[in-house]
Design an enzyme around this catalytic site. Structure first.
Site, short mmCIF file in Angstrom:
data_model
loop_
_atom_site.label_atom_id
_atom_site.label_comp_id
_atom_site.label_asym_id
_atom_site.label_seq_id
_atom_site.Cartn_x
_atom_site.Cartn_y
_atom_site.Cartn_z
CG HIS A 1 0.07 0.00 0.81
ND1 HIS A 1 -0.07 0.51 2.09
CD2 HIS A 1 0.38 1.06 0.02
CE1 HIS A 1 0.15 1.82 2.06
NE2 HIS A 1 0.43 2.17 0.81
CD GLU B 1 -1.86 -1.18 4.31
OE1 GLU B 1 -0.62 -0.96 4.28
OE2 GLU B 1 -2.66 -0.52 3.64
NE ARG C 1 -0.50 6.17 4.13
CZ ARG C 1 0.29 6.06 3.08
NH1 ARG C 1 -0.17 5.50 1.97
NH2 ARG C 1 1.53 6.50 3.12
#
Length: 313
Positions: A265, A246, A217
């Site tokens: 991600h 993000e 994370r």
């Protein structure tokens, strides 16, 4: 999510609401009838649960579930279940090791030099003989450790939970791990207690020239502190799949650094993982509808829920 919906329909299990596009669950008029909610990257807290009086379970189809207020769900005796599938753990483990190797062998710089017609990149390093420090000891870390044992690297692990005895790895303090590791992997979940865990003080504990990989994370890292360390060379290079914001903003300083590998991600997302995700999600949903607690229930030990059998699906 559409695949999950179609599988539920085929199984004649229409009681689950599938939340997809909106970032506000309260925009769904059918929410009040939900008995099981499949929630993906959409905040679900007290006000959303208030709108679902018949709610009997919350399901994340992915490993992550930090968008669900687990404490609030537990207070209401609502199970929270995530998508713990073997293919997801294995994909993330393989992808994380791939990033480690890309940094050690300077793959990004090597390709750039070839394209530019420059000199060959020097000073690569083998994984053999390196010390790899891993922060966190969940399912993905276990898969990483299993794979790393054959590389003849020294493996250190720091975990906030109970330490175990496992051949081939050493459990150490965070200070020791940061001080001696050649490569540091952040593999722990984010919560209120470890936001910006890798701050300026911990960055300074790291040995000069360390490599950093974060596939967990983005909020675990103080990005300003990491940026300074990358610019100064204290951190030689980093591979980052996750960020505080993000998608990573177009003007973010990380994009300007040649010693950083950036992925959106999704570095561990594989075809095999995506094939299994909806099947596991549907199995978890059906289990909840049938009054059973799936094995991947994250608050099983804290539930006071007589409507559910304490067994696995």
């Amino acid at each position: 999510m559409k695949k999950i919906a179609s599988l539920l329909e085929a199984a004649d299990r229409p009681a689950a609401v599938i939340a997809t596009e909106s970032q506000d669950l309260l925009e769904f008029p059918e929410l009040a009838q939900a008995t099981v909610l499949v929630c993906l990257m959409i905040p679900c807290g007290a006000k959303e649960m208030d709108a679902m009086p018949a709610l009997r379970g919350l399901v994340s189809p992915l490993l992550g579930y930090d968008w669900i207020d687990v404490e609030e769900a537990t207070r209401r005796s609502i199970p929270v279940v995530n998508g713990e599938i073997r293919e997801s753990r294995e994909s993330m483990a393989e992808a994380t090791i791939m990033l480690v190797l890309a940094l050690l062998y300077r793959l990004r710089e090597t390709e750039a030099e070839l394209r530019a017609g420059g000199e060959r990149v020097q000073h690569r390093n083998m994984l053999k003989g390196r010390t790899v420090g891993i922060v966190g000891y969940g399912g993905i870390t276990r898969e990483i450790v299993h794979r790393l044992k054959g590389w003849q690297a020294t493996i250190l692990v720091h975990t906030r939970g109970a330490q175990e005895i496992e051949e081939g790895i050493s459990f150490v303090s965070s200070d020791h791990l940061l001080a001696v590791s050649d490569v540091v992997l952040l593999m722990t979940r984010l919560d209120d207690g470890n936001r910006h865990w890798l701050d300026r003080s911990r960055v300074q504990l790291m040995k000069r020239g360390v490599l950093l990989v974060n596939t967990a994370r983005g909020g675990l890292v103080d990005e300003e502190a990491l940026l300074e360390a990358l610019q100064s060379g204290h951190v030689a290079a980093a591979a980052l799949d996750v960020f505080e914001t993000e998608p990573l903003p177009a003007g973010h300083a990380f994009r300007q650094l040649s010693n950083v590998i950036l992925t959106p991600h999704s570095v561990g997302h594989t075809a095999q993982m995506f094939e299994q995700i909806p099947l596991t999600a549907v199995a978890n949903i059906v289990g909840l509808l049938d009054g059973k607690l799936p094995e991947s229930c994250k608050n099983k030990s804290s539930l006071n829920q007589p409507a559910y059998k304490q067994e696995t699906t």
